[in-house]
Motif scaffolding. Structure first.
Motif, PDB file in Angstrom:
ATOM      1  N   GLU A   1       0.867  -1.164   0.000  1.00 16.41           N
ATOM      2  CA  GLU A   1       0.000   0.000   0.000  1.00 16.41           C
ATOM      3  C   GLU A   1       0.914   1.228   0.000  1.00 16.41           C
TER       4      GLU A   1
ATOM      5  N   TYR B   1       1.237   3.745   3.132  1.00 13.95           N
ATOM      6  CA  TYR B   1       1.924   3.158   4.290  1.00 13.95           C
ATOM      7  C   TYR B   1       3.410   3.019   3.988  1.00 13.95           C
TER       8      TYR B   1
ATOM      9  N   ALA C   1       5.252   6.180   4.468  1.00 12.44           N
ATOM     10  CA  ALA C   1       5.505   6.501   5.871  1.00 12.44           C
ATOM     11  C   ALA C   1       6.656   5.660   6.410  1.00 12.44           C
ATOM     12  N   MET C   2       6.712   4.385   5.983  1.00 13.55           N
ATOM     13  CA  MET C   2       7.859   3.556   6.384  1.00 13.55           C
ATOM     14  C   MET C   2       9.146   4.166   5.876  1.00 13.55           C
TER      15      MET C   2
ATOM     16  N   VAL D   1       9.698   7.284   5.288  1.00 12.98           N
ATOM     17  CA  VAL D   1      10.016   8.456   6.110  1.00 12.98           C
ATOM     18  C   VAL D   1      10.838   8.011   7.318  1.00 12.98           C
ATOM     19  N   GLY D   2      10.369   6.960   7.989  1.00 12.06           N
ATOM     20  CA  GLY D   2      11.096   6.445   9.150  1.00 12.06           C
ATOM     21  C   GLY D   2      12.500   6.014   8.788  1.00 12.06           C
ATOM     22  N   LEU D   3      12.584   5.287   7.680  1.00  7.95           N
ATOM     23  CA  LEU D   3      13.877   4.757   7.256  1.00  7.95           C
ATOM     24  C   LEU D   3      14.837   5.891   6.881  1.00  7.95           C
TER      25      LEU D   3
ATOM     26  N   ILE E   1      14.845   8.936   8.008  1.00  9.26           N
ATOM     27  CA  ILE E   1      15.315   9.591   9.231  1.00  9.26           C
ATOM     28  C   ILE E   1      16.522   8.844   9.767  1.00  9.26           C
ATOM     29  N   ILE E   2      16.373   7.526   9.904  1.00  7.50           N
ATOM     30  CA  ILE E   2      17.444   6.724  10.509  1.00  7.50           C
ATOM     31  C   ILE E   2      18.697   6.773   9.638  1.00  7.50           C
TER      32      ILE E   2
ATOM     33  N   ILE F   1      11.999   7.990  16.756  1.00  3.69           N
ATOM     34  CA  ILE F   1      10.750   8.294  16.060  1.00  3.69           C
ATOM     35  C   ILE F   1      10.760   7.632  14.685  1.00  3.69           C
ATOM     36  N   GLY F   2      11.930   7.661  14.048  1.00  2.00           N
ATOM     37  CA  GLY F   2      12.055   6.967  12.769  1.00  2.00           C
ATOM     38  C   GLY F   2      11.736   5.492  12.918  1.00  2.00           C
ATOM     39  N   VAL F   3      12.291   4.875  13.954  1.00  2.00           N
ATOM     40  CA  VAL F   3      12.010   3.458  14.205  1.00  2.00           C
ATOM     41  C   VAL F   3      10.513   3.262  14.442  1.00  2.00           C
TER      42      VAL F   3
ATOM     43  N   LEU G   1       7.968   5.078  13.384  1.00  3.51           N
ATOM     44  CA  LEU G   1       7.210   5.197  12.139  1.00  3.51           C
ATOM     45  C   LEU G   1       7.368   3.936  11.305  1.00  3.51           C
ATOM     46  N   PHE G   2       8.599   3.443  11.241  1.00  8.77           N
ATOM     47  CA  PHE G   2       8.853   2.254  10.422  1.00  8.77           C
ATOM     48  C   PHE G   2       8.035   1.073  10.928  1.00  8.77           C
TER      49      PHE G   2
ATOM     50  N   TYR H   1       4.067   1.665  10.489  1.00  7.83           N
ATOM     51  CA  TYR H   1       3.522   1.566   9.135  1.00  7.83           C
ATOM     52  C   TYR H   1       3.827   0.218   8.505  1.00  7.83           C
ATOM     53  N   ALA H   2       4.843  -0.488   9.027  1.00  5.55           N
ATOM     54  CA  ALA H   2       5.024  -1.874   8.601  1.00  5.55           C
ATOM     55  C   ALA H   2       3.817  -2.684   9.070  1.00  5.55           C
TER      56      ALA H   2
ATOM     57  N   TYR I   1       0.805  -1.441   9.592  1.00  4.56           N
ATOM     58  CA  TYR I   1      -0.299  -1.013   8.724  1.00  4.56           C
ATOM     59  C   TYR I   1      -0.244  -1.787   7.410  1.00  4.56           C
ATOM     60  N   GLU I   2       0.974  -1.881   6.892  1.00  4.18           N
ATOM     61  CA  GLU I   2       1.176  -2.603   5.638  1.00  4.18           C
ATOM     62  C   GLU I   2       0.711  -4.055   5.783  1.00  4.18           C
TER      63      GLU I   2
ATOM     64  N   TRP J   1      -2.996  -4.243   5.705  1.00  4.18           N
ATOM     65  CA  TRP J   1      -3.462  -4.052   4.324  1.00  4.18           C
ATOM     66  C   TRP J   1      -3.288  -5.346   3.537  1.00  4.18           C
ATOM     67  N   TYR J   2      -2.113  -5.956   3.731  1.00  2.19           N
ATOM     68  CA  TYR J   2      -1.782  -7.193   3.039  1.00  2.19           C
ATOM     69  C   TYR J   2      -2.788  -8.280   3.390  1.00  2.19           C
TER      70      TYR J   2
ATOM     71  N   TYR K   1      -5.030  -9.932   0.551  1.00  2.00           N
ATOM     72  CA  TYR K   1      -4.710 -11.266   0.040  1.00  2.00           C
ATOM     73  C   TYR K   1      -5.343 -12.390   0.851  1.00  2.00           C
TER      74      TYR K   1
ATOM     75  N   TRP L   1       1.131   3.676  19.880  1.00  2.00           N
ATOM     76  CA  TRP L   1       1.359   5.118  19.806  1.00  2.00           C
ATOM     77  C   TRP L   1       0.392   5.847  20.731  1.00  2.00           C
ATOM     78  N   MET L   2      -0.872   5.384  20.743  1.00  2.00           N
ATOM     79  CA  MET L   2      -1.868   6.003  21.610  1.00  2.00           C
ATOM     80  C   MET L   2      -1.473   5.834  23.086  1.00  2.00           C
TER      81      MET L   2
END
Lengths: 347, 239, 443
Positions: free
Chosen positions: A288, A291, A294-295, A297-299, A301-302, C193-195, C197-198, C201-202, C204-205, C208-209, C213, C366-367
């Motif tokens: 997707e 998403y 956004a991943m 974006v995180g990557l 940053i790191i 924060i980068g970690v 987000l990763f 959204y992984a 989230y992915e 979605w998957y 599927y 996160w919440m």
């Protein structure tokens, strides 16, 4: 005077925008508005993080404060557009000062944690405003009076508004460039690099940090107001924390304490975003794309923090009269000093 | 000459980009007290840190009992029998005195051995005996120094590196600490001592090194340095 | 202008008290008459919420003590554990047969676990030492669950291990190299924060998957654990606690009577309980008991670890002074790894409980994180007991506040998130060093 990497990337960015303009003008106008909006926000973060080392993780909250202040003033009270912009900046600055007063004295963690909480708090508060009031709660705020309504042609009106946004962006840029090279910018940098040392030379580091955060918030509020008058509709859920981190990526990629770099970073992030949006229609991945972005974006940053913490366009030494004299009379020594500052490219 | 416990050869070291030591040749033989003296910023502490792998060695070698330990990790070096007492932050302030000593004996697996060792160390530093339950953070400067040395002794080190143990101590404690150092040496430990107080430091030493701006300006028997007409005046503020 | 911090605290507290009195007056008896009977329930809800806060916040405190920065990815580490448990619990067995995909996942886990363990035996790398066995056990649990049916114990193990592994990996792959390169505190926070987000959204992915599927919706789902409901009454001075879950299925329901005469097990008539008993004083679920037992175990375990064991003392030593700890021969890297591992495992179990109590979705951690930050700051960043006390104080503020809001107008309960945040702001203004600061002043 421009850094080589920066120059090449800048030309590429300008080329892509020009290519867009050749294909679809209104799409390009939208793109340019977003560039201006995000660039103002990123520049304001650069003032806080790049110059003063303050970790504001709630940028989106301040943008939301600006946007809703302008929106409510316009929709409910019919306040004219320029006044709304000013009020938005003042309101966001007030919130910024409110959170800065107790936190800037403490370690960076406290400011980071506080600002991220404030950002979310503002969003949740906006979500829970009564839906039948002007705020609109989760249904969003409607009825913002369009600016430039004396122009009847909507296309021309859009051009005028985008033009104004670009002018405000240039204004912000010049303002921050001047601040950055002024004694204020130097003091902020000295606080960032060694707070104790700048305290010992008699600088009230607390006041300067407070100032940086307040001014940064004011600019974020201005950006928010621009956003409100562009869409004429506001929804609390557009002000997600992800927006804050998008802005952080722009600053980190661009290069901290370098305004031109930050603008470049903004352009790169937004163009990547747009191009992937377009590519999505042609390439079908088992992912997707939103998403995945956004991943990314995180990557990013790191990876940038790890392998190029100075960003694409590294920080430049402050331009002072003394520096100019040195450049003329002792170019060799100046090069040595620049290396010490972390710069790699020759000018 | 085979008896060199620690030896450095042409050591160039520093922090990050900054080079502080410019080619130091240094050695200490078994059961010796070697005192390193020199003005502020001459790299005395950095020499200790480079030996221990805390400061980065850019060039040259560090040997411990003939083994290359250049840029080895500090915990591995200390497991080989090298004790280190830093100048500041030399006790665990959030641990009790007893726990500090136990940490010193971290590498000793046998519990009974640890207790025996603690008795031996407490015999050398009897002042600590009454304070075992107290938090180390509540000790006075002199007591902390005692505890720091006691802690380092717990691991039965073969060689001890002391970084300005008398700095910021009251005169009463300075002599006490230096006497303890002699006592420790007499029990069979090799000592490398970095000392601000050049006269006192050299008086208990066998040999001395004078470091100036990251280089060895002079080396020889401690007495010789003390009596040298110029070195003392030039670098050490001795009369 | 320059007030001492104590004067500031006192003035602030005075203002708070005056405000509270004003609010009490302004709201009037119509509100308070609704709140007062709920007070026992508020307390028991505080217990649950405090437990859940504590399990997340204690990990933030732990990593803070050794790594010295606030880990913004901690919430998302908890989400990973919750999802691992959720997927195992619901999908290990599909329509009576082992789920083929899950079996593959389990096999991959076992094989990679064995490979990494062997790699550890060769390299003696302290990360592999943990990673290999952890993956091996995770894979084995998945396989076991596929053939015997998943239960909550297996799900818990899976949650703890998954979060622990992610937590450790984030340290080894991101934070450690960054701090070795001399990254500043802000940079470490941004990296976390980068970690975050990763990871988020992984996930989230992944949802979605799954939707795309497997035609399986795995966002905003109930965890699927059947919780038992307990209710309590005070009848003639005796406390009666009954398991009311069974009241529709059977004629009699088990109950405990606790009174002056001692404790007795009885059976109550289900119809009586449903129609004749008054409104219960308390009602709670299994989760209240499980989470309380878990928190007790954590506290006892942590106290024993820190006070009695060598590794626990080494942990405290490393937190206090890493260079000196290394000079004692302590392998600092391993101790720091352990801290990340334990913090992750607790986050996993915390995330699981949160998911059971609310719902599962990628944003879950996160919440929680923002509330957990409020707890950590109130607790004084890095203080174990401060965090413990702060968890329950904030939980109480939230539960009490919600009851008041609901009594004024049920629509206002949407503001519940504001309560811990407001307390947080208050702390920041009055006592930024938090509860730990109060303790050190006395000492």
């Amino acid at each position: 005077m421009v850094d080589k990497t920066g120059l090449i990337l800048g030309i590429i960015v300008a080329g892509i925008i020009a290519a867009f303009a050749a294909v679809n003008v209104s799409y390009t106008l939208d793109l340019i508005f977003f560039l201006a909006f995000y660039a103002i926000a990123a520049l304001s973060l650069n003032l806080e993080y790049g110059y003063a080392g303050l970790s504001n993780f709630g940028k989106v909250g301040f943008i939301a404060v600006g946007a809703y202040t302008a929106g409510v003033l316009s929709a409910a009270y019919g306040v004219p557009f320029p006044l709304c912009l000013i009020a938005a900046a003042i309101a966001a600055a007030a919130v910024g000062a409110f959170i800065a007063i107790p936190t800037v004295k403490l370690r960076e963690d406290y400011l980071g944690m506080s600002t991220i909480i404030i950002g979310e708090m503002i969003r949740i508060l906006l979500r829970n405003t009564p839906t039948n009031s002007v705020w609109g709660g989760v249904f969003g705020l409607r009825g913002i009076k369009p600016p430039f309504d004396f122009i009847t042609n909507t296309f021309e009106r859009t051009i005028a508004y985008v033009g104004l946004s670009v002018v405000l962006f240039f204004f912000t840029y010049i303002l921050l460039e001047r601040w950055g090279n002024s004694p204020l910018g130097r003091v902020l940098k000295s606080i960032r690099d060694d707070e104790l040392a700048s305290k010992s030379i008699g600088k009230f580091t607390y006041r300067y940090k407070l100032l940086a955060l307040t001014l940064g918030s004011a600019l974020a509020g201005l950006a928010g107001a621009l956003y409100a008058f562009y869409f004429l509709y506001l929804n609390p859920d557009t002000f997600l924390p992800l927006v804050t981190f998008l802005i952080w990526v722009m600053v980190i990629i661009g290069g901290m304490a370098n305004n031109a770099g930050v603008v470049l970073g903004t352009a790169i992030v937004i163009l990547i975003n747009r191009l992937t949006q377009i590519a999505k229609d042609y390439i079908h991945l088992p992912l997707e794309p939103n998403y995945f972005q956004a991943m990314l974006v995180g990557l990013l940053i790191i990876l940038f923090l790890m392998f190029r913490p100075q960003g694409l366009v590294p920080e430049k030494p402050v331009r002072t009269p003394a520096w100019r004299v040195l450049e003329e009379r002792a170019p060799k020594e100046i090069d040595y000093l620049k290396e010490g500052e972390g710069g790699e490219e020759n000018e | 000459m085979t008896d060199k416990v620690i030896e450095t050869k042409d050591l160039v070291a520093g922090y990050g980009k900054m080079v502080i030591l410019h080619g130091i040749d240094f050695y200490v033989t078994r059961q010796e007290i070697v005192t390193i003296v020199g003005p502020n910023g001459s790299g005395k502490s950095t020499l200790l840190k480079a030996i221990l792998g805390i400061a980065r060695v850019l060039k040259g070698k560090v040997y411990y009992e003939g083994k290359d330990i250049t840029n080895e990790r500090l915990d591995k070096i200390s497991k080989m029998g090298v004790g280190y007492v830093p100048q500041t932050n030399n006790v665990f302030t959030n641990l009790t005195v007893k726990e500090n000593l136990e940490m010193g004996a971290y590498t000793i697996k046998d519990k009974k051995e640890v207790e025996r060792r603690m008795e031996e160390v407490l015999d050398i530093f009897p002042d600590l005996r009454g304070r075992l339950k107290q938090l180390a953070g509540s000790l006075s400067g002199g007591e902390r120094q005692m505890l720091a040395m006691a802690r380092a002794l717990m691991a039965k080190p073969k060689v001890m590196l002391l970084d300005e143990p008398t700095a910021a101590l009251s005169p009463k404690y300075v002599d006490l600490v230096l006497n303890k150092i002699k006592e420790i040496r007499d029990s069979g430990v090799t000592i490398i001592l970095v000392e601000q107080n050049a006269r006192k430091g050299l008086e208990i030493a066998d040999r001395g090194y004078v470091l100036v701006t990251g280089k060895v300006a002079y080396t020889g028997p401690a007495r010789e340095i003390l009596e040298h007409p110029e070195i003392g005046k030039l670098y050490l503020g001795l009369k | 202008m320059h007030l001492s911090s104590r004067a500031k605290l006192l003035i602030g507290l005075a203002i708070v008290v005056v405000l509270a009195a004003y609010v009490y007056q302004a709201l009037g008896p119509s509100v308070w008459s609704k709140v007062t009977p709920q007070i026992p329930q508020i307390f028991i809800d505080t217990l649950l919420l405090g437990n859940l806060y504590f399990l997340i916040a204690v990990g933030i405190t732990m990593t803070f003590t050794v790594a010295k920065f606030a880990n913004f990815a901690h919430g998302d580490v908890a989400t990973v554990g919750a999802y691992a448990a959720y997927l195992l619990y619901n999908f290990a067995v599909l329509s009576g047969a082992p789920n083929g995909f899950a079996v593959q996942v389990g096999l991959v886990g076992v094989v990679s676990g064995i490979i990494l363990t062997l790699a550890y035996l060769k390299t003696k790398n302290s990360t592999l030492m943990v990673l290999g066995p952890a993956l091996l056990v995770m894979g084995a649990v998945v396989l076991f669950a596929c053939y015997t049916g998943a239960n909550l114990w297996e799900a818990t193990i899976e949650a703890m291990l998954a979060s622990a592994v992610v937590s450790l990996l984030s340290h080894v792959l991101v934070y450690k190299p960054l701090s070795n390169r001399g990254a500043s505190l802000v940079q470490l926070m941004v990296a976390s924060i980068g970690v975050a987000l990763f990871i988020r959204y992984a996930l989230y992915e992944m949802t979605w998957y799954s939707r795309q599927y497997f035609k399986q919706e795995i966002t905003y789902q109930n965890f699927g654990v059947q919780l038992s409901n307990f209710q309590a009454w005070i009848i003639n001075g005796t406390l009666v606690i009954a398991n009311t879950t069974a009241s529709f299925a059977s004629e009699y329901i088990p109950a405990i009577k606790i009174g002056a005469g001692g404790i007795a097990f009885t059976k109550l008539n289900a119809l009586d309980v449903m129609f004749k008993f008054p409104q219960p004083v308390l009602s709670f679920t299994d989760l209240y008991i499980w989470s309380t037992l878990t928190v007790l175990a954590v506290i006892i375990g942590m106290t024993l670890l820190f006070k009695k064991t060598k590794i626990g003392k080494a942990w405290r030593a490393v937190a206090n002074n890493p260079v000196l700890a290394a000079a004692c021969g302590i392998d600092v890297d391993s101790v720091v790894n352990l801290a990340w591992l334990v913090a992750g495992a607790l986050a996993g179990i915390g995330g699981l409980f949160w998911a059971i109590q609310t719902q599962i979705y990628p944003e879950l951690g996160w919440m929680i994180l923002l509330n957990a930050f409020a707890v950590a700051v109130l607790g004084g960043l890095g203080s174990f007991w401060g965090t413990f006390a702060a968890s329950y104080i904030l939980a109480f503020a939230e539960q009490f506040g919600v009851s008041v809001l609901a009594a004024i107008n049920p629509q206002y309960t949407g503001y519940r998130f504001m309560i811990p945040f407001s307390v947080f702001l208050l702390v920041l203004y009055l006592k930024p060093e938090g509860l730990a600061g109060i303790k050190t002043r006395k000492a």
